[in-house]
Design an enzyme around this catalytic site. Structure first.
Site, mmCIF file in Angstrom:
data_model
loop_
_atom_site.group_PDB
_atom_site.id
_atom_site.type_symbol
_atom_site.label_atom_id
_atom_site.label_comp_id
_atom_site.label_asym_id
_atom_site.label_seq_id
_atom_site.Cartn_x
_atom_site.Cartn_y
_atom_site.Cartn_z
ATOM 1 N N HIS A 34 -10.085 -6.987 -23.832
ATOM 2 C CA HIS A 34 -9.064 -7.134 -22.788
ATOM 3 C C HIS A 34 -9.746 -7.076 -21.428
ATOM 4 O O HIS A 34 -10.978 -6.967 -21.357
ATOM 5 C CB HIS A 34 -7.967 -6.076 -22.950
ATOM 6 C CG HIS A 34 -8.503 -4.683 -23.094
ATOM 7 N ND1 HIS A 34 -9.178 -4.040 -22.078
ATOM 8 C CD2 HIS A 34 -8.493 -3.810 -24.139
ATOM 9 C CE1 HIS A 34 -9.532 -2.829 -22.480
ATOM 10 N NE2 HIS A 34 -9.149 -2.662 -23.735
ATOM 11 N N GLY A 36 -10.132 -4.794 -19.374
ATOM 12 C CA GLY A 36 -11.003 -3.624 -19.199
ATOM 13 C C GLY A 36 -12.419 -3.947 -19.660
ATOM 14 O O GLY A 36 -13.402 -3.696 -18.959
ATOM 15 N N HIS A 37 -12.520 -4.570 -20.853
ATOM 16 C CA HIS A 37 -13.845 -4.954 -21.349
ATOM 17 C C HIS A 37 -14.486 -6.002 -20.431
ATOM 18 O O HIS A 37 -15.678 -5.974 -20.179
ATOM 19 C CB HIS A 37 -13.736 -5.553 -22.762
ATOM 20 C CG HIS A 37 -13.224 -4.603 -23.788
ATOM 21 N ND1 HIS A 37 -12.001 -4.749 -24.399
ATOM 22 C CD2 HIS A 37 -13.773 -3.478 -24.312
ATOM 23 C CE1 HIS A 37 -11.821 -3.786 -25.271
ATOM 24 N NE2 HIS A 37 -12.873 -2.985 -25.236
ATOM 25 N N GLY A 147 -16.578 2.515 -20.146
ATOM 26 C CA GLY A 147 -15.428 2.590 -19.230
ATOM 27 C C GLY A 147 -15.046 4.032 -18.917
ATOM 28 O O GLY A 147 -15.116 4.912 -19.784
ATOM 29 N N GLN A 148 -14.608 4.247 -17.688
ATOM 30 C CA GLN A 148 -14.169 5.578 -17.249
ATOM 31 C C GLN A 148 -12.864 5.990 -17.937
ATOM 32 O O GLN A 148 -12.517 7.158 -17.963
ATOM 33 C CB GLN A 148 -14.012 5.576 -15.719
ATOM 34 C CG GLN A 148 -13.360 6.808 -15.106
ATOM 35 C CD GLN A 148 -14.205 8.083 -15.253
ATOM 36 O OE1 GLN A 148 -15.391 8.011 -15.588
ATOM 37 N NE2 GLN A 148 -13.583 9.227 -15.016
ATOM 38 N N MET A 184 -5.566 -0.106 -19.356
ATOM 39 C CA MET A 184 -5.825 -1.100 -20.404
ATOM 40 C C MET A 184 -6.415 -0.428 -21.630
ATOM 41 O O MET A 184 -7.351 0.369 -21.517
ATOM 42 C CB MET A 184 -6.854 -2.110 -19.909
ATOM 43 C CG MET A 184 -6.365 -2.976 -18.813
ATOM 44 S SD MET A 184 -5.813 -4.509 -19.543
ATOM 45 C CE MET A 184 -5.103 -5.284 -18.125
ATOM 46 N N SER A 185 -5.882 -0.766 -22.792
ATOM 47 C CA SER A 185 -6.400 -0.224 -24.044
ATOM 48 C C SER A 185 -6.019 -1.175 -25.163
ATOM 49 O O SER A 185 -4.937 -1.779 -25.128
ATOM 50 C CB SER A 185 -5.765 1.142 -24.310
ATOM 51 O OG SER A 185 -5.937 1.496 -25.670
ATOM 52 N N SER A 186 -6.894 -1.287 -26.152
ATOM 53 C CA SER A 186 -6.557 -2.136 -27.300
ATOM 54 C C SER A 186 -5.334 -1.572 -28.014
ATOM 55 O O SER A 186 -4.619 -2.288 -28.706
ATOM 56 C CB SER A 186 -7.735 -2.205 -28.274
ATOM 57 O OG SER A 186 -8.882 -2.609 -27.580
ATOM 58 N N ARG A 187 -5.102 -0.270 -27.861
ATOM 59 C CA ARG A 187 -3.980 0.356 -28.574
ATOM 60 C C ARG A 187 -2.637 0.089 -27.890
ATOM 61 O O ARG A 187 -1.595 0.354 -28.482
ATOM 62 C CB ARG A 187 -4.210 1.861 -28.712
ATOM 63 C CG ARG A 187 -5.376 2.178 -29.639
ATOM 64 C CD ARG A 187 -5.421 3.634 -30.051
ATOM 65 N NE ARG A 187 -6.326 3.812 -31.177
ATOM 66 C CZ ARG A 187 -7.602 4.221 -31.074
ATOM 67 N NH1 ARG A 187 -8.110 4.504 -29.906
ATOM 68 N NH2 ARG A 187 -8.351 4.343 -32.161
#
Ligand code: PAF
Length: 280
Positions: A34, A36-37, A147-148, A184-187
């Site tokens: 996403h 974030g990545h 990532g922080q 942002m998170s994959s979850r």
């Protein structure tokens, strides 16, 4: 863009790049990429000649009751995102090569991995340090970007890297948020639209504690309470809300200088984390 599936092949490629004095940057991921990545990839690309993204859903950092089986995987989409972003190579090893039958070695960081997520996910960080160590030894990067949002993970990995003398710099990229503030998170994709809305309480709670901190509040109890109340009022179940030292992760009562407010909460079955560094 190269797709590398095999550890020896990865090491051979990295050694060839190193012989040509090329700087290798690694972005370790579990896929399902996403924004974030993407921000971590951008950071890596600025500093590196060669950007490697690893994609590996690491079984050893999930406990049996967690979402390893259900964790979202979409290699075709990830591959396109990496190719479009100018990544040099994806390293995506097979689980049976990473953890062959009889695998019996692990890397454990004993201090920073204990509080916060370490309490509710006791085997998690050992899985993370072990796989990151293996990724470092396969990719042989000059630096790696984390990532922080996973602030504790970044600290644990920095500590492991120092303690074990890896000649690798650890770079930490800022938290990337959706437009409404959700980290942002994959979850996030597990959340129903309704729960997705409720989960914004985490961000609002963090913003509220920033506000009272900016107005002079230094009592961690009151700071934690404001986040807890916001989350619980919107149906979230707190795993932890803590106010800790940004270096040692030890609890702080009165904030002097800076502190990390770290949050983990469930919305339905989905466990989300977020944090904020409060700084004078
Ligand atoms: O942050 C993650 O996605 C994972 O914990 C990592 C660092 C790729 C190790 O599996």
């Amino acid at each position: 863009m190269k797709i590398i599936r095999n550890i020896r092949h990865m090491q051979r490629s990295s050694r060839a790049w190193r012989r040509r004095d090329l700087v290798i940057g690694l972005g370790p991921t579990m896929g399902c990429l996403h924004r974030g990545h993407l921000s971590l990839i951008e950071i890596a690309k600025k500093k590196a000649d060669i950007t490697v993204v690893s994609i590996f859903v690491n079984p050893t950092q999930f406990s049996p009751s967690e979402d390893f089986g259900a964790y979202p995987r979409n290699f075709a989409r990830d591959r396109k995102i990496c190719a479009d972003s100018g990544v040099t190579a994806i390293f995506s090893p097979r689980a049976d090569e990473v953890y062959p039958p009889g695998f019996s070695t692990s890397v454990t960081e004993e201090l920073l991995s204990k509080p916060l997520c370490g309490k509710s996910r006791p085997i998690h960080f050992q899985g993370v340090t072990t796989i990151v160590c293996k990724l470092f030894l396969a990719v042989l990067p000059d630096f790696a970007v984390f990532g922080q949002k996973d602030a504790q993970q970044a600290l644990v990995i920095k500590k492991m890297t120092t303690d074990l003398n890896f000649p690798i710099d650890i770079v930490v990229g800022p938290i990337i948020r959706e437009v409404d503030g959700l980290a942002m998170s994959s979850r996030n994709r597990y959340l129903s639209p309704e729960r997705r809305k409720s989960a914004l309480a985490i961000y609002r709670g963090i913003e509220l504690c920033q506000e009272i901190f900016d107005n002079g509040e230094r009592d961690s109890g009151r700071i934690k309470k404001i986040v807890t109340n916001e989350i619980e009022t919107h149906g979230g179940r707190i795993d932890y809300v803590e106010c800790v030292s940004i270096e040692s992760l030890e609890s702080i009562e009165k904030i002097k200088g800076s502190a990390l407010v770290a949050v983990a909460a469930y919305f339905g079955d989905t466990r989300l984390i977020d944090n904020r560094v409060l700084e004078e």
